[in-house]
Motif scaffolding. Structure first.
Motif, PDB file in Angstrom:
ATOM      1  N   ALA A   1      -8.799  -6.866  -1.803  1.00  0.00           N
ATOM      2  CA  ALA A   1      -8.027  -5.644  -1.568  1.00  0.00           C
ATOM      3  C   ALA A   1      -8.504  -4.519  -2.482  1.00  0.00           C
ATOM      4  O   ALA A   1      -8.629  -3.361  -2.054  1.00  0.00           O
ATOM      5  CB  ALA A   1      -6.538  -5.915  -1.782  1.00  0.00           C
ATOM      6  N   ASP A   2      -8.783  -4.861  -3.724  1.00  0.00           N
ATOM      7  CA  ASP A   2      -9.314  -3.849  -4.654  1.00  0.00           C
ATOM      8  C   ASP A   2     -10.660  -3.334  -4.164  1.00  0.00           C
ATOM      9  O   ASP A   2     -10.940  -2.129  -4.213  1.00  0.00           O
ATOM     10  CB  ASP A   2      -9.459  -4.447  -6.055  1.00  0.00           C
ATOM     11  CG  ASP A   2      -8.125  -4.655  -6.757  1.00  0.00           C
ATOM     12  OD1 ASP A   2      -7.121  -4.063  -6.309  1.00  0.00           O
ATOM     13  OD2 ASP A   2      -8.083  -5.404  -7.749  1.00  0.00           O
TER      14      ASP A   2
ATOM     15  N   ASP B   1       1.715  -4.944  -3.936  1.00  0.00           N
ATOM     16  CA  ASP B   1       2.586  -4.182  -3.045  1.00  0.00           C
ATOM     17  C   ASP B   1       3.603  -5.137  -2.436  1.00  0.00           C
ATOM     18  O   ASP B   1       3.277  -5.876  -1.486  1.00  0.00           O
ATOM     19  CB  ASP B   1       1.775  -3.512  -1.934  1.00  0.00           C
ATOM     20  CG  ASP B   1       0.876  -2.413  -2.466  1.00  0.00           C
ATOM     21  OD1 ASP B   1       1.363  -1.301  -2.668  1.00  0.00           O
ATOM     22  OD2 ASP B   1      -0.326  -2.700  -2.682  1.00  0.00           O
ATOM     23  N   PRO B   2       4.828  -5.156  -2.960  1.00  0.00           N
ATOM     24  CA  PRO B   2       5.804  -6.151  -2.485  1.00  0.00           C
ATOM     25  C   PRO B   2       6.322  -5.830  -1.085  1.00  0.00           C
ATOM     26  O   PRO B   2       6.539  -4.666  -0.738  1.00  0.00           O
ATOM     27  CB  PRO B   2       6.926  -6.055  -3.522  1.00  0.00           C
ATOM     28  CG  PRO B   2       6.838  -4.652  -4.040  1.00  0.00           C
ATOM     29  CD  PRO B   2       5.379  -4.290  -4.013  1.00  0.00           C
ATOM     30  N   ILE B   3       6.496  -6.877  -0.299  1.00  0.00           N
ATOM     31  CA  ILE B   3       7.150  -6.738   1.003  1.00  0.00           C
ATOM     32  C   ILE B   3       8.529  -7.364   0.887  1.00  0.00           C
ATOM     33  O   ILE B   3       8.652  -8.571   0.640  1.00  0.00           O
ATOM     34  CB  ILE B   3       6.368  -7.442   2.125  1.00  0.00           C
ATOM     35  CG1 ILE B   3       4.912  -6.993   2.149  1.00  0.00           C
ATOM     36  CG2 ILE B   3       7.016  -7.152   3.478  1.00  0.00           C
ATOM     37  CD1 ILE B   3       4.099  -7.671   3.238  1.00  0.00           C
TER      38      ILE B   3
ATOM     39  N   VAL C   1      -7.419  -1.332  -0.140  1.00  0.00           N
ATOM     40  CA  VAL C   1      -6.295  -1.485   0.787  1.00  0.00           C
ATOM     41  C   VAL C   1      -5.160  -2.179   0.044  1.00  0.00           C
ATOM     42  O   VAL C   1      -5.385  -2.794  -1.004  1.00  0.00           O
ATOM     43  CB  VAL C   1      -6.688  -2.296   2.040  1.00  0.00           C
ATOM     44  CG1 VAL C   1      -7.833  -1.609   2.787  1.00  0.00           C
ATOM     45  CG2 VAL C   1      -7.064  -3.730   1.682  1.00  0.00           C
ATOM     46  N   PRO C   2      -3.927  -2.093   0.548  1.00  0.00           N
ATOM     47  CA  PRO C   2      -2.800  -2.731  -0.148  1.00  0.00           C
ATOM     48  C   PRO C   2      -2.928  -4.256  -0.169  1.00  0.00           C
ATOM     49  O   PRO C   2      -3.375  -4.873   0.807  1.00  0.00           O
ATOM     50  CB  PRO C   2      -1.581  -2.310   0.688  1.00  0.00           C
ATOM     51  CG  PRO C   2      -2.027  -1.138   1.481  1.00  0.00           C
ATOM     52  CD  PRO C   2      -3.487  -1.328   1.730  1.00  0.00           C
ATOM     53  N   TYR C   3      -2.531  -4.832  -1.305  1.00  0.00           N
ATOM     54  CA  TYR C   3      -2.433  -6.284  -1.430  1.00  0.00           C
ATOM     55  C   TYR C   3      -0.962  -6.642  -1.509  1.00  0.00           C
ATOM     56  O   TYR C   3      -0.241  -6.196  -2.400  1.00  0.00           O
ATOM     57  CB  TYR C   3      -3.153  -6.781  -2.686  1.00  0.00           C
ATOM     58  CG  TYR C   3      -2.884  -8.248  -2.982  1.00  0.00           C
ATOM     59  CD1 TYR C   3      -3.381  -9.237  -2.136  1.00  0.00           C
ATOM     60  CD2 TYR C   3      -2.106  -8.627  -4.062  1.00  0.00           C
ATOM     61  CE1 TYR C   3      -3.123 -10.578  -2.378  1.00  0.00           C
ATOM     62  CE2 TYR C   3      -1.850  -9.972  -4.323  1.00  0.00           C
ATOM     63  CZ  TYR C   3      -2.350 -10.937  -3.481  1.00  0.00           C
ATOM     64  OH  TYR C   3      -2.083 -12.263  -3.719  1.00  0.00           O
TER      65      TYR C   3
END
Length: 390
Positions: free
Chosen positions: A186-187, A209-211, A191-193
């Protein structure tokens, strides 16, 4: 002359049911811990260029095709040359990279979907039993990668082959059996991880990035909903893809369920099992009967045999089928809790170090990641299938 073949070529020979003799030249202990199905152990020293134990020359018939394999390729290559000099075999091959290379062999298998915009690709790591996914929208040309392993190019190539650009990377949980490369990739892609927000209970030493439970990641019109499914770990999150398929991580498998004692231990162990029972009965099994269960692992024995699955073929079940046929799901709560502590398989090799790596607490040295991962996953609560035959 000894022919060098790739681990992928060995896979193709096995899948084509070709006739050959496979010799594994590692130590007996290493062989017993993990080997390719059908292999025979003949310990050989590449340093001394000699057999360590005994070898029955009659094990090879004139004209046999022979394949040799070891940890990284050195002793197997030497043994192959020995066989060519001393034996009757005229067709001798050796596997380049040995079991280390075998551990990174992947099959990319499409999963059928009702929505013609939806793409689901299952990446099967056949030696270790790891499953990862590419989920995408054809019209949007976007994809999310789920449970990415060290074989990042396999995931990227699968997405690109379907015209998909990776826009999100997700992990179902902090893994105990293999090194996750989701955060690193992702880095690299910027893009978001994502992890499920409850993964914060594991105190990871990195930002993500919490869901939140029931929140959605959108790929055009394709939706991936986070479903909190604690039990295997407190932070375990499954992903419901367009109401068609549930990516269950290590909660529910095709042939078993996820064990709980890798995180929950001692006095907390039975509490963890009760959490798993609640998740299975009140969350996952309340989905529609036709929802596909796409797990994070399949079971491979130490002898390299596959339980209830065939590599290269889609590995999934459905909520309805497992509800009727998984014997563990049919237990009442107290029986379930006790079952979770009877006849558990041995823990995954190096699992504490692997967890520390995936939690950002430990940085493996160069070359150490392969050593930490060697051997099959042992994330299921049973060594055998818990699913009754029809």
């Amino acid at each position: 002359m000894v022919e060098t073949i790739t681990a992928e070529q060995l896979r193709d020979m096995i899948d084509a049911d070709e006739e050959f003799v496979l010799f594994d030249t590692r130590s007996p202990d290493s062989f017993e811990d993990w080997h390719v199905d059908g292999a025979e152990n003949v310990e050989y020293s590449s340093d001394d260029d000699e057999l360590v134990g005994e070898f029955d020359e009659d094990a090879i018939d004139a004209g046999d095709t022979v394949v040799t394999i070891c940890a990284t390729g050195n002793s197997a290559s030497s043994f192959a040359e020995y066989l060519e000099r001393e034996g009757d075999a005229h067709d001798v091959k050796t596997v380049d990279g040995g079991m280390e290379a075998w551990s990174m062999v992947y099959d990319v298998v499409p999963i059928a979907t009702e929505n013609d915009d939806l793409v689901v690709l299952q990446l099967q790591r056949r030696s270790k039993g790891c499953l990862g996914y590419v989920v995408g929208s054809k019209r949007a040309g976007e994809a999310a990668l789920v449970d990415v392993t060290r074989a990042t190019d396999e995931f990227l190539d699968a997405a690109r082959a379907h015209g998909l650009k990776v826009t999100h990377i997700l992990d179902t949980h902090i893994h105990a059996d293999h090194i996750s490369k989701g955060r690193e990739l992702a880095d690299r892609l910027d893009v978001p991880y994502h992890l499920g927000a409850p993964a914060a209970t594991r105190d990871p030493d990195f930002e993500f990035d919490p869901i939140e439970p029931n929140a959605v990641v959108e790929l055009g019109d394709v939706e991936i909903k986070a479903v909190h499914t604690p039990g295997h770990t407190t932070g375990m999150t499954s992903y419901l893809v367009d109401d068609e398929a549930l990516l269950t991580g290590d909660t529910l498998f095709v042939e078993s369920i996820g064990r709980t004692e890798l995180q929950f231990a001692d006095k907390d162990a039975r509490d963890g099992a009760r959490v798993q029972y609640e998740t299975l009965h009140k969350v996952i099994m309340t989905e529609s009967n036709d929802v596909k269960i796409l797990p994070g692992h399949f079971s491979v024995t130490d002898d390299g045999e596959y339980i209830d699955v065939t590599p290269g073929q889609p590995m999934f079940s459905t909520v309805g089928y497992l509800w009727e046929n998984n014997e563990i799901l049919q237990l009442d709560e107290d029986e379930f809790v006790e079952h979770m502590f009877e006849n558990l398989p041995s823990k995954p090799p190096n699992y504490e170090q692997v967890i520390a790596t995936n939690a950002g607490e430990y940085e493996p040295e160069e070359g150490e990641e392969s050593e930490l991962e060697l051997g099959p996953n042992r994330c299921a609560a049973t060594a055998e299938s818990a699913v009754a035959d029809d």
